[in-house]
Every structure is written in structure tokens, then in C-alpha cells.
Scaffold this active site. Structure first.
Site, short mmCIF file in Angstrom:
data_model
loop_
_atom_site.label_atom_id
_atom_site.label_comp_id
_atom_site.label_asym_id
_atom_site.label_seq_id
_atom_site.Cartn_x
_atom_site.Cartn_y
_atom_site.Cartn_z
N LYS A 53 0.84 -1.21 0.00
CA LYS A 53 0.00 0.00 0.00
C LYS A 53 0.87 1.25 0.00
CE LYS A 53 -3.93 -2.31 2.16
NZ LYS A 53 -4.76 -2.61 3.33
N GLN A 97 -4.80 -1.40 9.49
CA GLN A 97 -4.80 -2.73 8.88
C GLN A 97 -5.48 -3.74 9.80
OE1 GLN A 97 -3.83 -3.34 5.75
NE2 GLN A 97 -4.21 -5.52 5.87
N ASP A 120 -10.94 3.34 3.81
CA ASP A 120 -11.33 1.93 3.74
C ASP A 120 -12.85 1.80 3.60
OD1 ASP A 120 -9.56 -0.24 3.77
OD2 ASP A 120 -9.02 0.10 5.87
N1 GUN Z 1 -7.35 -6.64 5.94
C1 GUN Z 1 -7.71 -7.35 4.85
N2 GUN Z 1 -8.25 -6.55 3.92
C2 GUN Z 1 -8.22 -5.30 4.41
C3 GUN Z 1 -8.64 -4.04 3.90
O1 GUN Z 1 -9.16 -3.89 2.80
N3 GUN Z 1 -8.42 -2.96 4.74
C4 GUN Z 1 -7.87 -3.10 5.98
N4 GUN Z 1 -7.73 -1.98 6.70
N5 GUN Z 1 -7.48 -4.25 6.47
C5 GUN Z 1 -7.65 -5.35 5.69
#
Ligand code: GUN
Length: 291
Positions: A53, A97, A120
């Protein structure tokens, strides 16, 4: 029949090229988009996702920061940091996350993020807006899937869609997006009695199960569109490779369109995170200009 491959790498590249221009325009006006990613603990998969990311942000010229906390950090420490980031005008997107360690109240943490910075799309306010059909931030993975439908000219209106999985991250928002697009949607999950009954009559199947090659060719209606959200690592004695929730080779012979793993939905998730962060920065710039 052999299915047309919906290529997530190619679409991600195309979109990211257009993002560079939007980022450059914002930066020239003093609004360089900025994303902060918070990682708690040392889960190896999460470490890879977070690194990807941050690197993707930098590749399109955005500012990005990674904040890492030990697994035993107090929730209050993370909450205080989120409050600080909410008030920081250089930060347009905040992402925590998931999953968080067990002693965390995940919902409370997600609610602490300012809704306007929740790139998100997990804050209750953003989930509610999506449910009402007026999305503000769309969760990145289902948003990426919608972009793939658009690119593949998949008409969703009046179609039978089956989503396998009911998570807050993928299944539920995916179902809402499909409803908003005019599909008739069935959400299947671990308690569903006869999964094949549902999938065999679906024009569109979205698999977000977390089980390697779970969806097999006999479960798919000829000519259906099959979207594979899964990323699973096969055991070492089976080659240790990445594979999806769909038996790609089998389903490819039955479906009209299908996403591969890797190179399908995966690269689209980060791409839509960039899209949401740029969108947040653009909204912020517009608000400031109007003041
Ligand atoms: N863990 C797995 N997929 C995601 C996501 O799209 N966003 C976040 N913040 N954590 C995740």
C-alpha cells in the site's frame, strides 16, 4: 467455451496512470494527497499488504506513512494517534490494517477514524451511506470488483448475482454495490444449506471464502461471470503457489468471463485505496477553496 480473462493488472495500471495526473494537479495547488497506514503486530501477510500500500502511494506521487506498533500496545495509544491524524491537515486518508490483536475493540477503532478520512469505507457512517445508495467511500476490494465489471462491459441490471462470503470487508459491501447496480443478490456463507443450488443459477458469482479452489466448474452456470476475491497460499507439498477461491482451470471452461489469481482482483484493491485517498484530498481542496 473458454472464458475471457478479466485482467486486474492491466486495469490497475491504466487507472494508476490517470491517478498520477490528479495527484500532480493537487500537489501543484498545495494539497498533496497523504495516506497513513497503521499496523499493529507482526502478522506476515499484513506486513506485505501494508508495504504494498505504501509503495503504491509513492509510485503515483502521493505522500504515505507507515506507523507500526507492537502487538501488545494499549488500544488507547492507537486511539490517541488516530485523534492526532484526524486533526492533521496533511493527512487525507487513515487506514488501520485488519485484523487487530484480540485485546482491541476493532469497531471502536474504526469508529474513531474521521469519516471524511476513512478511505477503507469501514466507518458506520460510510457503511450507512453505501447501504442508502449514496456512497461516500466504497470499501476498496468490492469497489475494485465493480471497476472490473465496468471494464469488462458486464451489465448487472436484472442479473442474478451470488456473493459467497458475508464479511464486512468484502461480502456485505459487495452485495450492497450489486443491489445498487440493479442485480438480484443472494448472499451465501458458511451456514448456507445448498450452495451449489444458488451458484448454479447465478449470472454472476463473487467468491470471497478464503478456501483454495472452493468453487468448482460444476457449481457454475455456462456463460456466467466469475470473480475470485480469494488469495490463498497452497501447502508446500502442493507447490506453495498462490491460488484463489475458484478452481480457475475448471471454471474457465464454463464461464464467459473470469478473474485470475494472481493478477485479478488483488491489484485492484490497492488501486481503489489510492482512488479513495485522492478523492478525499480533492474533496478537502474543494472545501478549502469554498471557504
Ligand atoms: N485486511 C484485509 N483486507 C483489508 C482491507 O481492505 N483494509 C484493511 N484496513 N485491512 C484489511
Amino acid at each position: 467455451m473458454t472464458a475471457q480473462i478479466l485482467d486486474g493488472n492491466a486495469l490497475a495500471q491504466e487507472l494508476r496512470a490517470s491517478f498520477k495526473e490528479r495527484v500532480a494537479a493537487l500537489t501543484a495547488k498545495g494539497h498533496k494527497p497523504g495516506l497513513v497506514v497503521i499496523l499493529v503486530g507482526e502478522d506476515p501477510a499484513s506486513q506485505v499488504y501494508v508495504r504494498n500500500k505504501v509503495n503504491a502511494c509513492e509510485a503515483v506521487g502521493m505522500h504515505s506513512e507507515k506507523l507500526v506498533y507492537p502487538a501488545d500496545v494499549a488500544q488507547s495509544v492507537v486511539m490517541e494517534k488516530i485523534a492526532e491524524l484526524n486533526a492533521d491537515p496533511q493527512v487525507h486518508g487513515i487506514l488501520v490494517q485488519l485484523p487487530l490483536p484480540k485485546h482491541f475493540d476493532e469497531e471502536a477503532v474504526l469508529e474513531a477514524i474521521a469519516a471524511a478520512k476513512d478511505v477503507d469505507g469501514f466507518h458506520a457512517e460510510n457503511v450507512g451511506a453505501l447501504a442508502q445508495g449514496n456512497p461516500r467511500f466504497i470499501p476498496c476490494t468490492p469497489y475494485g470488483v465493480m471497476k472490473m465489471f465496468e471494464k469488462g462491459n458486464v451489465d448487472l441490471s436484472g442479473k442474478e448475482a451470488v456473493v459467497i462470503g458475508r464479511s464486512n470487508i468484502v461480502g456485505k459491501p459487495m452485495a450492497l454495490l450489486l443491489i445498487n447496480a440493479g442485480a438480484t443478490v443472494t448472499v451465501c456463507h458458511s451456514r448456507t444449506k445448498d450452495l451449489s443450488f444458488h451458484t448454479r443459477r447465478a449470472d454472476i458469482v463473487v467468491a470471497a471464502v478464503g478456501k483454495p479452489r472452493f468453487v468448482t466448474a460444476d457449481m457454475i452456470k455456462p456463460g456466467a461471470v466469475v470473480i475470485d476475491v480469494g488469495i490463498n497460499r497452497l501447502p508446500a507439498d502442493q507447490g506453495g503457489k498462490l491460488c484463489g477461491d475458484v478452481d480457475f482451470e475448471g471454471c474457465k471452461a464454463v464461464a464467459a468471463q473470469i478473474t485470475p489469481v494472481p493478477g485479478g482482483v488483488g491489484p485492484m484493491t490497492i488501486t481503489m485505496l489510492l482512488a479513495n485517498t485522492i478523492e478525499a484530498a480533492e474533496r478537502n481542496a474543494q472545501q478549502e477553496a469554498g471557504r
